[in-house]
Every structure is written in structure tokens, then in C-alpha cells.
Design a protein around this motif. Sequence first.
Motif, mmCIF file in Angstrom:
data_model
loop_
_atom_site.group_PDB
_atom_site.id
_atom_site.type_symbol
_atom_site.label_atom_id
_atom_site.label_comp_id
_atom_site.label_asym_id
_atom_site.label_seq_id
_atom_site.Cartn_x
_atom_site.Cartn_y
_atom_site.Cartn_z
ATOM 1 N N GLY A 10 38.603 49.861 41.585
ATOM 2 C CA GLY A 10 39.397 50.437 42.669
ATOM 3 C C GLY A 10 40.772 50.894 42.214
ATOM 4 N N GLY A 11 41.061 50.766 40.927
ATOM 5 C CA GLY A 11 42.349 51.186 40.402
ATOM 6 C C GLY A 11 43.424 50.120 40.486
ATOM 7 N N GLN A 12 43.049 48.928 40.976
ATOM 8 C CA GLN A 12 44.032 47.856 41.103
ATOM 9 C C GLN A 12 43.979 46.921 39.901
ATOM 10 O OE1 GLN A 12 43.684 45.825 44.805
ATOM 11 N NE2 GLN A 12 44.294 47.615 45.999
ATOM 12 N N ILE A 13 45.161 46.436 39.522
ATOM 13 C CA ILE A 13 45.252 45.452 38.442
ATOM 14 C C ILE A 13 44.719 44.129 38.975
ATOM 15 C CG2 ILE A 13 46.828 44.217 36.897
ATOM 16 C CD1 ILE A 13 46.755 47.195 36.303
ATOM 17 N N GLN A 14 43.768 43.546 38.276
ATOM 18 C CA GLN A 14 43.165 42.296 38.726
ATOM 19 C C GLN A 14 43.601 41.099 37.892
ATOM 20 O OE1 GLN A 14 38.993 43.198 38.624
ATOM 21 N NE2 GLN A 14 39.099 44.464 40.469
ATOM 22 N N PRO A 30 50.310 43.834 32.314
ATOM 23 C CA PRO A 30 49.173 44.063 33.208
ATOM 24 C C PRO A 30 47.880 44.311 32.435
ATOM 25 C CG PRO A 30 50.614 45.978 33.170
ATOM 26 C CD PRO A 30 51.268 44.922 32.330
ATOM 27 N N PRO A 77 43.088 48.261 34.882
ATOM 28 C CA PRO A 77 42.745 48.378 36.305
ATOM 29 C C PRO A 77 41.233 48.255 36.523
ATOM 30 C CG PRO A 77 44.198 50.156 35.626
ATOM 31 C CD PRO A 77 43.774 49.434 34.377
#
Length: 102
Positions: A54-58, A48, A51
Motif C-alpha cells: 500500500g506504499g506505507q512503511i511497515q 525506514p 514500503p
Amino acid sequence: MEKELGKIEMQASRVYEQPPDAISLYSDMVQIIGTGQEVVIQFYETIPGTPGPGGQIQMVRTRLRATITVSKAHASNIGNLLLKQIQAQAPQAGAKIEGSQP
């Protein structure tokens, strides 16, 4: 006239070893390619990225870890052994495993 030679029976013991340079890895993705005479199995791992806000993995990176080439007969044997292992661990009796024979 051809003379038939008798078959010689031989038994050999097998010793399994894992030398220090043996590959041991976790793979979460596999690619299988048939070449006609052989089957190529490539094992990948997913890494991964950082992040986002927003803390999401892109973004994820998929890295090739190992490539193994085997004969078609050996690939068939591996496939059967994998199916047997999965079926032995099936949570419900009679559960159908995707890709298995009825």
C-alpha cells in the motif's frame, strides 16, 4: 599551624577544533540513563524499511549512532543550555516548554 597558599589566577584561551574523525550526525531519538555518578546519553537514528504493497512503511530500524558519558554536573549544564536554546526559539512569548521550570 597550616599556612594558606595564595590563589593563582590563570587565564587560558580556548581553541575549538573538529578533527576529521569527529562524529557529526542527525539523531531523531535519544535515550538517557543515570548510573548514579554519571549520565549516559545514547543517540539513535531511525531508518525506514521498504514500503509495503500500500506504499506505507511497515517496519523501521532504530540504529545506535553514538554513546556519550558525562558527569552529573556536566549533564545538568547541557540540560540547562538546551532549555535556554529552546526557550530562545519559542514561537510565542510566555510559551511553556515541557520540562522547564515555571
